[in-house]
Scaffold this motif. Structure first.
Motif, PDB file in Angstrom:
ATOM      1  N   LYS A  35      -6.478 118.304  -4.844  1.00 33.92           N
ATOM      2  CA  LYS A  35      -5.536 118.306  -4.884  1.00 33.92           C
ATOM      3  C   LYS A  35      -4.891 116.807  -4.118  1.00 33.92           C
ATOM      4  O   LYS A  35      -5.276 116.096  -4.744  1.00 33.92           O
ATOM      5  CB  LYS A  35      -4.433 120.235  -4.456  1.00 33.92           C
ATOM      6  N   ASN A  36      -4.127 116.944  -3.610  1.00 34.85           N
ATOM      7  CA  ASN A  36      -3.556 115.957  -2.489  1.00 34.85           C
ATOM      8  C   ASN A  36      -3.755 115.901  -1.144  1.00 34.85           C
ATOM      9  O   ASN A  36      -3.202 114.878  -0.469  1.00 34.85           O
ATOM     10  CB  ASN A  36      -1.941 115.763  -2.742  1.00 34.85           C
ATOM     11  N   LYS A  37      -5.030 115.969  -0.816  1.00 29.43           N
ATOM     12  CA  LYS A  37      -6.077 116.087   0.079  1.00 29.43           C
ATOM     13  C   LYS A  37      -7.051 115.382   0.286  1.00 29.43           C
ATOM     14  O   LYS A  37      -8.051 115.669  -1.199  1.00 29.43           O
ATOM     15  CB  LYS A  37      -5.850 117.199   0.953  1.00 29.43           C
ATOM     16  N   VAL A  38      -7.457 114.851   0.422  1.00 30.75           N
ATOM     17  CA  VAL A  38      -8.890 114.152   1.126  1.00 30.75           C
ATOM     18  C   VAL A  38      -9.900 114.997   1.196  1.00 30.75           C
ATOM     19  O   VAL A  38      -9.367 116.282   2.611  1.00 30.75           O
ATOM     20  CB  VAL A  38      -8.972 113.217   2.251  1.00 30.75           C
ATOM     21  N   ARG A  39     -11.127 115.668   0.427  1.00 25.53           N
ATOM     22  CA  ARG A  39     -11.921 117.068   0.995  1.00 25.53           C
ATOM     23  C   ARG A  39     -13.102 116.409   1.498  1.00 25.53           C
ATOM     24  O   ARG A  39     -13.945 115.677   1.118  1.00 25.53           O
ATOM     25  CB  ARG A  39     -11.897 117.966  -0.405  1.00 25.53           C
ATOM     26  N   LEU A  40     -13.888 117.031   3.219  1.00 27.77           N
ATOM     27  CA  LEU A  40     -14.440 116.724   3.015  1.00 27.77           C
ATOM     28  C   LEU A  40     -15.794 118.370   3.139  1.00 27.77           C
ATOM     29  O   LEU A  40     -15.107 119.218   3.729  1.00 27.77           O
ATOM     30  CB  LEU A  40     -14.758 117.160   4.788  1.00 27.77           C
ATOM     31  N   LEU A  41     -17.165 118.110   2.696  1.00 29.89           N
ATOM     32  CA  LEU A  41     -17.741 119.404   2.537  1.00 29.89           C
ATOM     33  C   LEU A  41     -19.198 118.110   2.804  1.00 29.89           C
ATOM     34  O   LEU A  41     -20.134 118.166   1.991  1.00 29.89           O
ATOM     35  CB  LEU A  41     -18.276 119.288   0.920  1.00 29.89           C
ATOM     36  N   PRO A  42     -19.473 117.255   3.927  1.00 29.64           N
ATOM     37  CA  PRO A  42     -20.959 117.447   4.119  1.00 29.64           C
ATOM     38  C   PRO A  42     -21.822 118.122   4.132  1.00 29.64           C
ATOM     39  O   PRO A  42     -22.007 119.243   4.437  1.00 29.64           O
ATOM     40  CB  PRO A  42     -20.492 116.500   6.042  1.00 29.64           C
ATOM     41  N   VAL A  88      -6.605 106.550   0.285  1.00 28.84           N
ATOM     42  CA  VAL A  88      -7.546 106.641   1.121  1.00 28.84           C
ATOM     43  C   VAL A  88      -9.249 107.173   0.536  1.00 28.84           C
ATOM     44  O   VAL A  88     -10.522 106.407   1.263  1.00 28.84           O
ATOM     45  CB  VAL A  88      -7.605 108.508   1.839  1.00 28.84           C
ATOM     46  N   ILE A  89      -9.552 107.429   0.192  1.00 24.95           N
ATOM     47  CA  ILE A  89     -11.051 107.566  -0.798  1.00 24.95           C
ATOM     48  C   ILE A  89     -11.265 106.720  -1.110  1.00 24.95           C
ATOM     49  O   ILE A  89     -12.708 106.734  -0.653  1.00 24.95           O
ATOM     50  CB  ILE A  89     -11.230 108.474  -2.105  1.00 24.95           C
ATOM     51  N   ALA A  90     -10.494 105.497  -2.052  1.00 22.66           N
ATOM     52  CA  ALA A  90     -11.518 104.447  -2.206  1.00 22.66           C
ATOM     53  C   ALA A  90     -11.626 102.933  -1.313  1.00 22.66           C
ATOM     54  O   ALA A  90     -12.349 102.493  -0.884  1.00 22.66           O
ATOM     55  CB  ALA A  90     -10.408 103.578  -3.160  1.00 22.66           C
ATOM     56  N   ALA A  91     -10.567 103.709  -0.608  1.00 22.72           N
ATOM     57  CA  ALA A  91     -10.968 102.866   1.014  1.00 22.72           C
ATOM     58  C   ALA A  91     -12.446 103.353   2.466  1.00 22.72           C
ATOM     59  O   ALA A  91     -12.685 102.380   1.863  1.00 22.72           O
ATOM     60  CB  ALA A  91      -9.758 102.783   1.532  1.00 22.72           C
ATOM     61  N   CYS A  92     -12.847 104.805   1.961  1.00 20.87           N
ATOM     62  CA  CYS A  92     -13.731 105.217   2.471  1.00 20.87           C
ATOM     63  C   CYS A  92     -14.519 104.569   2.003  1.00 20.87           C
ATOM     64  O   CYS A  92     -15.950 103.865   1.988  1.00 20.87           O
ATOM     65  CB  CYS A  92     -13.558 106.410   2.225  1.00 20.87           C
ATOM     66  N   ARG A  93     -14.681 104.675   0.313  1.00 20.21           N
ATOM     67  CA  ARG A  93     -15.613 104.345  -0.411  1.00 20.21           C
ATOM     68  C   ARG A  93     -16.277 102.983  -0.267  1.00 20.21           C
ATOM     69  O   ARG A  93     -18.030 102.454   0.057  1.00 20.21           O
ATOM     70  CB  ARG A  93     -16.222 104.761  -1.651  1.00 20.21           C
ATOM     71  N   ALA A  94     -15.635 101.956  -0.423  1.00 23.47           N
ATOM     72  CA  ALA A  94     -15.797 100.705   0.348  1.00 23.47           C
ATOM     73  C   ALA A  94     -15.976 100.427   1.577  1.00 23.47           C
ATOM     74  O   ALA A  94     -16.927  99.688   1.743  1.00 23.47           O
ATOM     75  CB  ALA A  94     -14.377 100.138  -0.269  1.00 23.47           C
ATOM     76  N   ALA A  95     -16.225 101.079   2.456  1.00 16.71           N
ATOM     77  CA  ALA A  95     -17.206 101.243   3.537  1.00 16.71           C
ATOM     78  C   ALA A  95     -17.920 101.716   3.688  1.00 16.71           C
ATOM     79  O   ALA A  95     -18.374 102.025   5.119  1.00 16.71           O
ATOM     80  CB  ALA A  95     -15.203 101.672   4.782  1.00 16.71           C
TER      81      ALA A  95
END
Length: 387
Positions: free
Chosen positions: A358-365, A343-350
């Motif tokens: 750990k096993n989660k996508v983390r958001l710290l905007p 998911v992180i890689a797909a977000c970066r590409a977009a």
């Protein structure tokens, strides 16, 4: 060699970097060496409080740089004293020790707790209890404090004097407290590196009662969850309690290195000259920037953090491919059906930068990220989770 090759050749192999060279940014947007634009939802791991190249922060820092960039702690400087004053005024703490990082701030807290407890309860009252899945730093002592076995491997023997109990299990904490004299209990209001999991309010209430009963100090590690990140000035404020010691770093500096250990009434005079020190702690330029950050973390800003948080939770909690959303404020973890790395890689590409816990996508905007940019980023995250 390009920058990737140069880095690999000369920088210690301690980071699994993403294949992106960041070169500039403004606000919530950053740009790589190819000119690609990204919405930054990582902020240097909760450091760039108001995003990149924030003009008010830059002006505060550069104004101080033009007069005095550094003075040792053998002398007084106004930014150091004024920042300590503001931190105490905003928290009710009594004294502040400044250093350079969260790990150092936690080291100072551990020293303060041990000195207080051994002087008050005897030399065997040096053990500090921390929680499983906690993260308190990468020095040998703060690694020992960290409640994750994976961080302990290869670096033993670690500093003795730490025990760990499961988070939100008050019975397990009490069992340990009944079995040995404890100097302190150290906790994160939200366990960031442990998976972005907030503590349970009843558990925190129980810790407060137990600490009072047994004269155990409470240390709030606010390195990542402090400075407005959870929608309150400090994360512990979500639980209507006041710790004895508060540590913080990261977002307080707004992009420059700082750590702060705030000492409450019980321990305000625990240190004597020579008990602790830091060459760069209280650096005038860094403190000038931190003063600017702290001055802007008012109720309007914190309300904006909570509003943005609600927006993220509302739009992602039931989204396809999302198992759960956890956290407080703008410190959020997304458990995804896909591997988080994918998911992180797909977000970066977009064009959206997110990180992992750990096993989660983390958001710290950034705390002040424009809502239109945040909405665009959420659309990208939803698509990455669902595809």
């Amino acid at each position: 060699m390009n920058i990737f090759e140069t880095d690999k050749a000369y920088v210690a192999n301690t980071y699994a970097r993403f294949p992106v060279e960041l070169v500039s940014g403004k606000g919530s947007l950053v740009y790589d060496a190819d000119g690609k634009e990204y919405i930054d939802l990582g902020t240097g791991i909760a450091v760039n409080t108001f995003g990149v190249a924030d003009e008010a922060w830059i002006n505060a820092v550069t104004s101080q740089l033009s007069s005095l960039q550094h003075a040792s702690n053998l002398y007084y400087t106004s930014p150091c004293a004024r920042l300590a004053e503001q931190l105490c005024m905003r928290t009710g703490m009594k004294k502040v020790f400044f250093c350079n990082s969260g790990a150092e701030a936690n080291e100072c807290a551990i020293k303060a707790a041990r000195k207080y407890a051994t002087e008050r309860k005897g030399e065997d009252a040096y053990t500090i209890l921390t929680l499983r899945n906690s993260f308190h730093g990468r020095t040998l002592t703060t690694l020992a404090a960290t409640g994750q076995d994976a961080f302990h491997q290869l670096f033993t023997p670690l500093t003795p004097g730490f025990v760990h109990a499961p988070a939100n299990d008050l019975a397990a904490v009490r069992e340990i407290a009944d079995s040995m004299p404890l100097a302190a209990i150290m906790f994160e209001a939200v366990q960031g590196e442990g998976g972005v999991n907030p503590l349970n309010a009843d558990f925190v209430k129980g810790l407060v009662a137990l600490a009072k009963e047994k004269d155990i100090l409470l240390i709030a590690d606010e390195v990542q969850c402090g400075n407005g990140r959870t929608g309150m000035l400090y994360g512990y404020m979500n639980f209507d309690m006041v710790p004895d010691i508060v540590t913080t770093a990261k977002g307080l500096g707004g992009g420059l290195p700082i750590g702060a250990t705030m000492l409450g009434e019980k321990v305000e005079n625990v240190f004597a000259p020579g008990d602790n020190g830091s060459t760069f702690g209280g650096n005038p330029a860094v403190c000038a920037g931190a003063l600017n950050v702290l001055s802007r973390l008012d109720e309007d800003m914190l309300a904006g953090v909570r509003m943005r948080s609600e927006m993220i939770f509302d739009r992602l909690s039931s989204a396809p491919g999302v198992k759960s959303v956890s956290g407080l404020g703008l410190m959020i973890g997304i458990e995804t059906e896909k591997d988080a790395g994918e998911v992180i890689a797909a977000c970066r590409a977009a064009g959206v930068l997110v990180i992992k816990a750990k096993n989660k996508v983390r958001l710290l905007p950034p705390l002040n990220i424009p809502t239109d940019l945040l909405s665009r980023a959420i659309d990208v995250i939803k698509a990455a989770c669902a595809d």
